[in-house]
Design a protein around this motif. Structure first.
Motif, mmCIF file in Angstrom:
data_model
loop_
_atom_site.group_PDB
_atom_site.id
_atom_site.type_symbol
_atom_site.label_atom_id
_atom_site.label_comp_id
_atom_site.label_asym_id
_atom_site.label_seq_id
_atom_site.Cartn_x
_atom_site.Cartn_y
_atom_site.Cartn_z
ATOM 1 N N SER A 49 6.195 -47.291 19.435
ATOM 2 C CA SER A 49 5.744 -47.533 20.886
ATOM 3 C C SER A 49 7.290 -46.751 21.605
ATOM 4 N N ARG A 111 -0.467 -50.667 23.302
ATOM 5 C CA ARG A 111 -0.081 -52.143 22.891
ATOM 6 C C ARG A 111 -1.544 -53.206 23.797
ATOM 7 N N ILE A 217 6.695 -57.011 29.827
ATOM 8 C CA ILE A 217 6.646 -55.243 30.446
ATOM 9 C C ILE A 217 5.602 -54.726 30.341
ATOM 10 N N SER A 220 6.256 -54.788 34.227
ATOM 11 C CA SER A 220 7.080 -53.718 34.150
ATOM 12 C C SER A 220 5.976 -52.027 34.067
ATOM 13 N N SER A 221 5.806 -51.697 33.181
ATOM 14 C CA SER A 221 4.487 -50.913 32.845
ATOM 15 C C SER A 221 4.041 -50.501 34.262
ATOM 16 N N CYS A 277 10.926 -49.828 31.327
ATOM 17 C CA CYS A 277 10.409 -49.948 30.264
ATOM 18 C C CYS A 277 11.713 -49.456 28.997
ATOM 19 N N PHE A 280 13.358 -53.030 28.485
ATOM 20 C CA PHE A 280 12.703 -53.613 27.300
ATOM 21 C C PHE A 280 12.250 -52.938 25.942
ATOM 22 N N GLU A 284 9.935 -55.474 22.858
ATOM 23 C CA GLU A 284 8.535 -54.987 22.524
ATOM 24 C C GLU A 284 8.740 -54.974 21.520
#
Length: 307
Positions: A49, A111, A217, A220-221, A277, A280, A284
């Motif tokens: 990530s 993800r 998460i 928001s992406s 991003c 978070f 994440e």
């Protein structure tokens, strides 16, 4: 469009450029530099990530560095001998834009694999693979934007950089490839991966707090992609219709000229939206590890019960 003046639109967008670009430049530089410091210096251990987010921050910084040139070009014509330099800047601008798009999509795919296929994730997800994917993104978007160097008219005289592309830049082949591979295909993959990941998280036995963090998460992406990039690609298609004489009404042409300038300005706001991003990212890493562990345990339990 030769008989339809857009001088009033140009005058308005010059003011909008200052209102939007200056805050985006200031906050975007601060947020992305801070993100690079966190990912490259403060974090003790690299993860998949953090590698993707570092790449996204680099793409955002590259786009931000073009904004001063865009503001200058909006207020002053450039000399003819600067055409190659202008094409270079335009190429970097679109490399950064579409590099951000593909990086966000790769984050969603990474993800999705981790949440929905925990066993396969152990084989596919690695820091080395994430780095290779980021390099491939740079190579792909550079190759995809290389035709920009041919979009300048051969006519002599001063010109407006980041504007006044030749008819070749608005050909059907170019626009179809841009819309399909630059937006529609990435958007479809992102939405599909996001929906599946959210469903899996909501159906998981994780704590409510962990589930909510994971869902935030993903949302928001999704917002960092759809909010800035959807309007500008709709505007590009409409401008294609204008440049190829499918829309001839002068008032509509003026409205579309305003829409494409405003939507491109909104697209630049992605440099700040990506900060969602970044905010978070620490959660994440922790929540993803927990999700992987619980998903693997659940899969093992189901396999045992089937036997």
């Amino acid at each position: 469009m030769t008989n339809c003046s857009t001088k009033d639109v140009d005058a308005l967008t010059q003011k909008l450029d200052l209102v939007i670009y200056v805050p985006v430049l200031v906050f975007g530089l601060a947020l992305n530099i801070a993100a690079l410091v966190v990912f490259c210096v403060l974090l003790r251990k690299w993860t998949e990530s953090s590698i993707y987010m570092t790449n996204l921050a680099l793409m955002d910084l590259l786009l931000l560095l073009q904004l001063p040139f865009k503001m200058h070009a909006a207020h002053q014509k450039w000399a003819e001998d600067k055409k190659l330099f202008c094409s270079f800047l335009e190429s970097l601008y679109f490399v950064a834009m579409y590099g951000s798009i593909y990086t966000i999509v790769c984050i969603a795919i990474d993800r999705y694999i981790g949440i929905n296929h925990p066993f396969r994730a152990k084989q596919v997800r690695s820091k080395q693979n994430a780095l290779i994917v980021c390099i491939l993104i740079w190579v792909f978007v550079m190759a995809m934007t290389s035709p920009i160097y041919t979009f300048r008219e051969e006519k002599s005289g001063n010109f407006t950089c980041f504007h006044e592309f030749s008819s070749k830049g608005w050909s059907t082949e170019i626009i179809v490839c841009l819309e399909v591979f630059g937006f529609l295909l990435p958007a479809g993959v992102l939405v599909a991966c996001s929906i599946q990941s959210v469903r899996t998280l909501k159906a998981s036995k994780n704590s409510d707090r962990s589930r909510q963090a994971g869902v935030r998460i993903i949302y928001s992406s999704l917002a960092a992609f759809l909010v800035p990039f959807t309007p500008c690609h709709v505007a590009i298609f409409l401008q294609y219709l204008v440049r190829n004489s499918f829309i001839s009404d002068c008032k509509q042409q003026q409205n579309i000229a305003l829409f494409i300038q405003v939507s491109m300005n909104i697209a630049n706001v992605t440099c700040c939206l990506d900060a969602l991003c970044y905010y978070f990212i620490a959660k994440e890493v922790r929540s993803t590890k927990e999700t992987f562990r619980l998903s693997i345990n659940r899969a093992r339990t189901n396999s045992s019960s089937d036997v």
